[in-house]
Design a protein around this motif. Structure first.
Motif, PDB file in Angstrom:
ATOM      1  N   SER A   8      -8.641  -2.744 -23.169  1.00 42.30           N
ATOM      2  CA  SER A   8      -9.404  -3.629 -22.295  1.00 42.30           C
ATOM      3  C   SER A   8      -8.466  -4.508 -21.477  1.00 42.30           C
ATOM      4  N   ASP A   9      -7.421  -5.026 -22.125  1.00 45.46           N
ATOM      5  CA  ASP A   9      -6.438  -5.845 -21.416  1.00 45.46           C
ATOM      6  C   ASP A   9      -5.727  -5.034 -20.338  1.00 45.46           C
ATOM      7  N   ASP A  10      -5.367  -3.794 -20.655  1.00 49.51           N
ATOM      8  CA  ASP A  10      -4.686  -2.937 -19.690  1.00 49.51           C
ATOM      9  C   ASP A  10      -5.591  -2.598 -18.507  1.00 49.51           C
ATOM     10  N   LEU A  11      -6.862  -2.352 -18.777  1.00 41.81           N
ATOM     11  CA  LEU A  11      -7.800  -2.078 -17.686  1.00 41.81           C
ATOM     12  C   LEU A  11      -7.952  -3.298 -16.788  1.00 41.81           C
ATOM     13  N   THR A  12      -8.012  -4.466 -17.398  1.00 43.75           N
ATOM     14  CA  THR A  12      -8.124  -5.701 -16.622  1.00 43.75           C
ATOM     15  C   THR A  12      -6.868  -5.929 -15.792  1.00 43.75           C
ATOM     16  N   ALA A  13      -5.695  -5.684 -16.376  1.00 47.05           N
ATOM     17  CA  ALA A  13      -4.436  -5.836 -15.645  1.00 47.05           C
ATOM     18  C   ALA A  13      -4.364  -4.855 -14.477  1.00 47.05           C
ATOM     19  N   ALA A  14      -4.797  -3.625 -14.719  1.00 47.22           N
ATOM     20  CA  ALA A  14      -4.798  -2.623 -13.648  1.00 47.22           C
ATOM     21  C   ALA A  14      -5.744  -3.054 -12.527  1.00 47.22           C
ATOM     22  N   GLN A  15      -6.879  -3.635 -12.879  1.00 50.84           N
ATOM     23  CA  GLN A  15      -7.831  -4.115 -11.871  1.00 50.84           C
ATOM     24  C   GLN A  15      -7.210  -5.238 -11.043  1.00 50.84           C
ATOM     25  N   ARG A  16      -6.509  -6.150 -11.708  1.00 48.30           N
ATOM     26  CA  ARG A  16      -5.850  -7.243 -10.985  1.00 48.30           C
ATOM     27  C   ARG A  16      -4.803  -6.680 -10.011  1.00 48.30           C
ATOM     28  N   CYS A  17      -4.017  -5.715 -10.466  1.00 53.43           N
ATOM     29  CA  CYS A  17      -3.002  -5.091  -9.594  1.00 53.43           C
ATOM     30  C   CYS A  17      -3.660  -4.395  -8.407  1.00 53.43           C
ATOM     31  N   LEU A  18      -4.761  -3.726  -8.666  1.00 51.79           N
ATOM     32  CA  LEU A  18      -5.470  -3.026  -7.599  1.00 51.79           C
ATOM     33  C   LEU A  18      -6.060  -4.016  -6.601  1.00 51.79           C
ATOM     34  N   ASP A  19      -6.559  -5.143  -7.093  1.00 56.61           N
ATOM     35  CA  ASP A  19      -7.062  -6.194  -6.191  1.00 56.61           C
ATOM     36  C   ASP A  19      -5.935  -6.724  -5.311  1.00 56.61           C
ATOM     37  N   GLU A  20      -4.750  -6.925  -5.906  1.00 56.04           N
ATOM     38  CA  GLU A  20      -3.595  -7.387  -5.129  1.00 56.04           C
ATOM     39  C   GLU A  20      -3.172  -6.338  -4.113  1.00 56.04           C
ATOM     40  N   LEU A  21      -3.212  -5.066  -4.491  1.00 52.84           N
ATOM     41  CA  LEU A  21      -2.891  -3.985  -3.559  1.00 52.84           C
ATOM     42  C   LEU A  21      -3.850  -4.013  -2.371  1.00 52.84           C
ATOM     43  N   THR A  22      -5.123  -4.214  -2.628  1.00 54.31           N
ATOM     44  CA  THR A  22      -6.118  -4.260  -1.558  1.00 54.31           C
ATOM     45  C   THR A  22      -5.840  -5.423  -0.613  1.00 54.31           C
ATOM     46  N   ARG A  23      -5.504  -6.591  -1.164  1.00 52.03           N
ATOM     47  CA  ARG A  23      -5.174  -7.738  -0.313  1.00 52.03           C
ATOM     48  C   ARG A  23      -3.928  -7.453   0.523  1.00 52.03           C
ATOM     49  N   THR A  24      -2.948  -6.799  -0.068  1.00 52.75           N
ATOM     50  CA  THR A  24      -1.716  -6.472   0.652  1.00 52.75           C
ATOM     51  C   THR A  24      -1.990  -5.458   1.760  1.00 52.75           C
ATOM     52  N   VAL A  25      -2.816  -4.475   1.490  1.00 49.64           N
ATOM     53  CA  VAL A  25      -3.177  -3.492   2.516  1.00 49.64           C
ATOM     54  C   VAL A  25      -3.908  -4.192   3.660  1.00 49.64           C
ATOM     55  N   ASP A  26      -4.766  -5.162   3.350  1.00 53.01           N
ATOM     56  CA  ASP A  26      -5.451  -5.931   4.399  1.00 53.01           C
ATOM     57  C   ASP A  26      -4.432  -6.641   5.296  1.00 53.01           C
ATOM     58  N   ARG A  27      -3.421  -7.274   4.686  1.00 51.94           N
ATOM     59  CA  ARG A  27      -2.391  -7.970   5.461  1.00 51.94           C
ATOM     60  C   ARG A  27      -1.598  -6.977   6.319  1.00 51.94           C
ATOM     61  N   SER A  43      -7.453   4.494   2.163  1.00 48.90           N
ATOM     62  CA  SER A  43      -8.223   5.540   1.485  1.00 48.90           C
ATOM     63  C   SER A  43      -7.690   5.777   0.073  1.00 48.90           C
ATOM     64  N   ASP A  44      -6.364   5.825  -0.053  1.00 47.31           N
ATOM     65  CA  ASP A  44      -5.765   6.009  -1.377  1.00 47.31           C
ATOM     66  C   ASP A  44      -6.103   4.847  -2.303  1.00 47.31           C
ATOM     67  N   ALA A  45      -6.063   3.621  -1.773  1.00 48.93           N
ATOM     68  CA  ALA A  45      -6.407   2.446  -2.581  1.00 48.93           C
ATOM     69  C   ALA A  45      -7.882   2.504  -3.005  1.00 48.93           C
ATOM     70  N   ASP A  46      -8.753   2.957  -2.101  1.00 49.18           N
ATOM     71  CA  ASP A  46     -10.176   3.103  -2.445  1.00 49.18           C
ATOM     72  C   ASP A  46     -10.367   4.149  -3.543  1.00 49.18           C
ATOM     73  N   HIS A  47      -9.611   5.250  -3.454  1.00 49.08           N
ATOM     74  CA  HIS A  47      -9.708   6.274  -4.505  1.00 49.08           C
ATOM     75  C   HIS A  47      -9.232   5.725  -5.843  1.00 49.08           C
ATOM     76  N   LEU A  48      -8.169   4.935  -5.829  1.00 46.05           N
ATOM     77  CA  LEU A  48      -7.710   4.296  -7.067  1.00 46.05           C
ATOM     78  C   LEU A  48      -8.785   3.386  -7.643  1.00 46.05           C
ATOM     79  N   ARG A  49      -9.449   2.628  -6.770  1.00 47.63           N
ATOM     80  CA  ARG A  49     -10.524   1.730  -7.230  1.00 47.63           C
ATOM     81  C   ARG A  49     -11.645   2.535  -7.892  1.00 47.63           C
ATOM     82  N   GLU A  50     -12.036   3.646  -7.276  1.00 48.44           N
ATOM     83  CA  GLU A  50     -13.081   4.499  -7.849  1.00 48.44           C
ATOM     84  C   GLU A  50     -12.629   5.100  -9.176  1.00 48.44           C
ATOM     85  N   SER A  51     -11.389   5.558  -9.228  1.00 50.66           N
ATOM     86  CA  SER A  51     -10.871   6.171 -10.455  1.00 50.66           C
ATOM     87  C   SER A  51     -10.797   5.157 -11.588  1.00 50.66           C
ATOM     88  N   LEU A  52     -10.382   3.943 -11.272  1.00 51.76           N
ATOM     89  CA  LEU A  52     -10.314   2.903 -12.294  1.00 51.76           C
ATOM     90  C   LEU A  52     -11.710   2.549 -12.788  1.00 51.76           C
TER      91      LEU A  52
END
Length: 101
Positions: A8-27, A43-52
């Motif tokens: 659960s902790d690892d999934l949460t950490a991965a979600q936080r990293c993915l959220d940061e990736l999305t913010r970075t892609v926006d910038r 598109s790749d970031a969106d696929h990661l979000r779906e996979s997670l």
């Protein structure tokens, strides 16, 4: 720490990293525009979000439905009613009153 808690902790950490990736892609998109390359990264970031999300749903740590066993169906040992098959041909053999060419 239990394995489920760690998962659960690892999934949460991965979600936080993915959220940061999305913010970075926006910038990045604001800096370089909406060209093919940034669309591919988004598109790749969106696929990661779906996979997670799928991984989280399948995870036993989240109490998903995948931990629930499907209902057992009992199949009787007695022969099937032959009347159910009166209007079909034997698969691969053809009808009883016909033969192959």
């Amino acid at each position: 720490m239990s394995p489920q808690s760690s998962l659960s902790d690892d999934l949460t950490a991965a979600q936080r990293c993915l959220d940061e990736l999305t913010r970075t892609v926006d910038r990045l998109e604001r800096q370089v525009g909406t060209g093919l390359e940034i669309r591919r990264v988004r598109s790749d970031a969106d696929h990661l979000r779906e996979s997670l999300a799928l991984l989280r749903a399948a995870s036993p740590a989240t109490g998903s439905a995948s931990t629930v066993r499907p209902e057992m169906v009992t199949i009787p040992d007695k022969p099937y009613d032959h009347g159910l098959w009166s209007d079909v041909d034997d698969e691969g053999v053809g009808a009883k009153d016909r033969h192959a060419p």
